[in-house]
Structures are given as C-alpha cells and as structure tokens.
Design a protein around this motif. Structure first.
Motif, PDB file in Angstrom:
ATOM      1  N   UNK A 117      -2.619  83.119   6.780  1.00 56.86           N
ATOM      2  CA  UNK A 117      -3.705  82.385   7.443  1.00 56.86           C
ATOM      3  C   UNK A 117      -3.321  80.926   7.702  1.00 56.86           C
ATOM      4  N   UNK A 118      -2.630  80.326   6.738  1.00 58.11           N
ATOM      5  CA  UNK A 118      -2.161  78.944   6.924  1.00 58.11           C
ATOM      6  C   UNK A 118      -1.200  78.860   8.107  1.00 58.11           C
ATOM      7  N   UNK A 119      -0.290  79.817   8.192  1.00 58.60           N
ATOM      8  CA  UNK A 119       0.687  79.834   9.286  1.00 58.60           C
ATOM      9  C   UNK A 119       0.009  80.080  10.629  1.00 58.60           C
ATOM     10  N   UNK A 120      -1.002  80.947  10.637  1.00 59.10           N
ATOM     11  CA  UNK A 120      -1.742  81.202  11.879  1.00 59.10           C
ATOM     12  C   UNK A 120      -2.449  79.933  12.364  1.00 59.10           C
ATOM     13  N   UNK A 121      -3.021  79.196  11.421  1.00 60.39           N
ATOM     14  CA  UNK A 121      -3.702  77.951  11.782  1.00 60.39           C
ATOM     15  C   UNK A 121      -2.718  76.969  12.414  1.00 60.39           C
ATOM     16  N   UNK A 122      -1.564  76.808  11.783  1.00 58.56           N
ATOM     17  CA  UNK A 122      -0.548  75.889  12.308  1.00 58.56           C
ATOM     18  C   UNK A 122      -0.051  76.380  13.664  1.00 58.56           C
ATOM     19  N   UNK A 123       0.153  77.687  13.783  1.00 59.93           N
ATOM     20  CA  UNK A 123       0.662  78.290  15.024  1.00 59.93           C
ATOM     21  C   UNK A 123      -0.248  77.975  16.210  1.00 59.93           C
ATOM     22  N   UNK A 124      -1.544  78.208  16.023  1.00 61.34           N
ATOM     23  CA  UNK A 124      -2.480  77.973  17.125  1.00 61.34           C
ATOM     24  C   UNK A 124      -2.765  76.487  17.321  1.00 61.34           C
ATOM     25  N   UNK A 125      -2.804  75.752  16.234  1.00 59.63           N
ATOM     26  CA  UNK A 125      -3.095  74.315  16.327  1.00 59.63           C
ATOM     27  C   UNK A 125      -1.982  73.574  17.069  1.00 59.63           C
ATOM     28  N   UNK A 126      -0.737  73.969  16.844  1.00 51.97           N
ATOM     29  CA  UNK A 126       0.397  73.295  17.481  1.00 51.97           C
ATOM     30  C   UNK A 126       0.907  74.024  18.720  1.00 51.97           C
TER      31      UNK A 126
END
Length: 475
Positions: A275-284
């Motif tokens: 979930x942390x990686x997904x957040x970073x993926x979409x945020x950046x």
C-alpha cells in the motif's frame, strides 16, 4: 548515487535473510501436507495411478483417487521411483523450484533493476513467511508460482510482445494449471491482460491453450463411472464442501480477497508495504515514465483478481502466486521514487523484521517422530491396516503397513455421522478393517477414549510420556 554504506547494509541484510532461511530448513518437522500429498505420489510411483489408504472410506479413495494435484503428484512419484519414499526428498522438490524461481527472477528483472534493487527483491521474497514455509513443504504452490513467472516472462517483459511469445506464455500457464487447478489464475490473467490491450483473438487463443492444462486434471478418467466418482470426491472434499458457488457470489468473493492480505502479521506487513508503494507510485506518477512498473502492477492485480474468483476459500498460502510481481513492483517504485523512497524503506524494514521474527518462531527444528511413536510402529507387523495421524505415513509405509489417517474419523464426527464416543470410534475402525490404532491426545479428547478394552480393540502399549496409545484388534 548509492553510497558504499547503503550497499554494505543491503548485502548484510541479504546475507542475514539467507542464513535465516537456511536455518529454517534444519530439522523442519513433517507438515500434514507432506504426508497427505506425499502418499498420493507414493501410490502413483507404485501403481501408475493414485489411490489413498489414508482416505480409506472416502468415496472409494482406497481403490482410486481422482482429486489430487495431477502433475505435481506425478513429479513427486518420479522422485520416489528414482530414490525412496522419504519426507525430505519430497520437501526438496518445491525447494528446487524456488531456486529456479530466483534464477528466473534475475533473468526477468535484471533489465529493469540495478544490482542493489535485485538484492532488495531477493531480500523481500526470501524472508516472506509464506515463501519460507511453502518452499520446504510438499505442496504445489512454489512450482505453480515458478511456471506463472515463466508465463509472465514471455508475456509482459517487453512492451510489445511477439505472437510466438504469447503462445509460449500460454503453454507455461497451462503447465501451472496442470500442477494445481489454482494455476488457472495465470491463464485468466494472461487472457485479461491481452484483452485490455484489445488483442481479442490472441487472448482467446491464449485461453484455449491454457485450457489444455485444465484438461490434464481429467487424465485418469477413463469412464463415465470414473467421472461420477471424481465429482463425488471433489464436491465432498473438506476444503470445497459447503462453499457457496454462483454468479451472485462472485462480487462477494472479490470483496473478500482482502482477507488473504490481512490475516497474520507477515501478510499484514506485506500489505502495508504494498500500500505504501502504491501511494508513492500514484503520487509521483511513476507509471507514466516507467512503463514496466505499470505492466507489473497490472499483471499482479489481474492474478489477484482471478485468484479471488477461482480459488476456494481465502487461504493465505495462495498469496504467493502474485508475490514475485508485487515485490518486483515495490522494488522498482523504490528505485524510481524521488520523495517517497524513505517511506518504502522504513515500511520495508518493518516488513523484513516482522517476517524474520515470525519465521524464527514458526520454523523451529524438531524430531520427525517421538521415541514413543517409533517404538509403537515397530510393534505393528508388515501388512497391517493402521489408523494413525497423517505424519505416521512416513513411518508406516516403509514398514509395509497400510495407514489410514484418523482425520477421516474427525471429519465424520464433525459431519455428525460418527458420534464422539470411544465405542463408535472403534466400531467404525472395525468396519474399515483396521488392525491397529495409534491414538494420540487429540483423538482421546475428541472421542473420549480411555486406556481400556473397547469393543474388539485392546490397549497394548502406552508411551512413557502418555503421548501415544496403541490399540490392537482382537481376532
């Protein structure tokens, strides 16, 4: 620029995880599935088809069993033919596939990842609790995962996949399904992946090729009577019976898939990292610049979606089917992230620590059998029919005994077919023509068995630690 200190820390963690993994293998006790599935491979090695003395009384399983993981059981049978019926030889099969999976992972992802990122990927996969457990248990999940990785390698590695590689991918997806019907998730994921790209005909052909792997499940069905027996055995299987199936259930099955990701601390830590990686993926907006991350995420999501529909229950062991792709996605996001890298590394560190602690507690070495059970086994003559707990198969079969698993009696009691009394237990054992019964604490509690003559059975041995009682049928 990666500092020397970061490289040294990464290599140190990788070495620690590898040593912890090797330590977890030492003295690994018998898992019930080692015996459960191992017996199928034993009879295939002996007879060329599968039956099960352990499931004697289960819809003719003692004559022929149709419900088993076909290609996987046959691989185990070939191992037994080449060597002997031994639990560690069988456990070595998924371990060998894990080694192949790491080699394939290197070939798969080296084009996208730096050396440091590859090390991080191996750390995340090698310490995951489900990987550690299944890699040394005679179950088909790791082999299925490997063939799923092969299917993905030929399908998603390049942005534009050649037709011949699509068909090769479908072949390996079919092999995955031939090992375990859950391998159909790779067939479904491949078809959907191609259809999302509007390759309708290629997706259809992919499904047709994959279907041949599903057909392998019927390889030992030779008559209509066999088909009826397969249906009876399958629909009454303890993992399947009672599960609601239908179109109305599909949305609920998809919504319940999160249960697989938030079951125990290792899965929870894995899910938080994802979930942390997904957040970073979409945020950046990483997917806009690095298309391989999008392909990995899409394929992993499709595998998970198909798993939610096709797999029975929400067993956490099936989570490994998508693990290589989600883990590679996590590492690539960390590699490309500008602002969110530290968040991923912090949560990743907690993930590694959680899994190492959990593995240390879960996989402690222990003797395969107590001295009491080994002594009791020697009191039973070759050719005798024995009722015992599943792991006893690895003692009884080499001694020439036919071993029925006491789980049959447990299931009958739970189904309200067999009353929970000692008299009914032994009366049923006599109907199954059981000569000796190895009774352990769980049996005594469930059926209220005392160390005294019951019906046609008399006690002849009581272990010093009282962990096992041996009963003999009076003829």
């Amino acid at each position: 620029m990666i500092s020397v200190k970061s490289k040294n820390i990464t290599w140190f963690v990788l070495a620690t995880v590898f040593i912890a993994f090797i330590y977890s293998l030492i003295g690994r006790p018998i898992h019930i599935d080692d015996a459960w599935l191992g017996e199928y491979s034993y009879w295939w090695a002996q007879l060329g088809y599968v039956k099960s003395e352990a499931l004697r009384g289960y819809f003719g399983a003692e004559n022929k069993l149709f419900v088993y993981h076909k290609l996987f059981a046959q691989q185990g049978g070939l191992l037994i033919r080449a060597t002997e019926f031994n639990v560690y030889i069988l456990k070595a099969l998924p371990l060998a596939y894990l080694c192949l999976a790491f080699i394939l992972g290197f070939l798969f992802f080296k084009k996208w990842m730096s050396t440091l990122s590859l090390c991080l990927l191996f750390i995340l996969v090698l310490c995951f609790h489900q990987i550690v457990g299944l890699s040394f248990t005679f179950r088909p999940e790791i082999p299925v995962m490997f063939f799923g990785m092969l299917a993905a390698y030929f399908l998603i590695r390049e942005e534009k996949t050649e037709k011949k590689f699509i068909f090769i991918s479908a072949f390996f997806a079919a092999i995955a399904a031939a090992n375990h019907l859950n391998g159909m998730v790779y067939i479904g994921a491949g078809v959907l992946y191609l259809w999302i790209q509007k390759k309708w005909l290629q997706g259809f052909i992919y499904g047709v090729i994959g279907f041949f792997g599903v057909c392998y499940y019927f390889i030992d069905v030779r008559s209509l009577e066999d088909l009826k027996t397969l249906h009876l055995q399958f629909t009454n299987w303890r993992d399947v019976a009672g599960e609601k199936v239908g179109l109305l259930q599909l949305p609920l099955r998809v919504l319940r898939e999160q249960e697989r990701f938030f079951h125990t601390p290792p899965e929870i830590a894995y899910s938080l990292l994802l979930l942390t990686s997904l957040f970073v993926y979409f945020n950046e907006k990483i997917g806009s610049f690095h298309k391989e991350t999008y392909r990995l995420l899409l394929y992993a999501a499709l595998v998970t979606f198909c798993l939610s529909i096709l797999a029975h229950g929400k067993s956490t062991k099936y989570i490994v089917y998508a693990v290589p792709f989600f883990m590679a996605f996590i590492v690539l996001v960390c590699q490309y992230a500008r602002r969110g890298k530290m968040a991923i590394l912090v949560v990743g560190s907690l993930y590694v620590l959680t899994n190492l602690i959990y593995n240390f507690n879960a996989f402690k070495g222990a003797p395969l059998f107590s001295h009491e059970i080994e002594y009791a086994a020697k009191q039973i003559p070759a050719g005798a029919n024995v009722a015992a707990h599943y792991p006893y198969i690895f003692l009884g079969i080499p001694l020439g005994q036919k071993v029925q698993a006491t789980v049959i009696y447990e299931d009958m009691e739970r189904a309200k077919v067999l009353p929970p009394t000692a008299e009914d237990f032994f009366e049923q054992a006599a109907k199954f023509n059981i000569d000796y019964a190895l009774i352990q604490a769980e049996d005594r509690a469930q059926f209220h068995i005392a160390y005294e003559k019951v019906g046609q059975y008399e006690p002849i041995y009581r272990g010093e630690q009282d962990s096992v009682w041996l009963f003999r049928r009076i003829r």
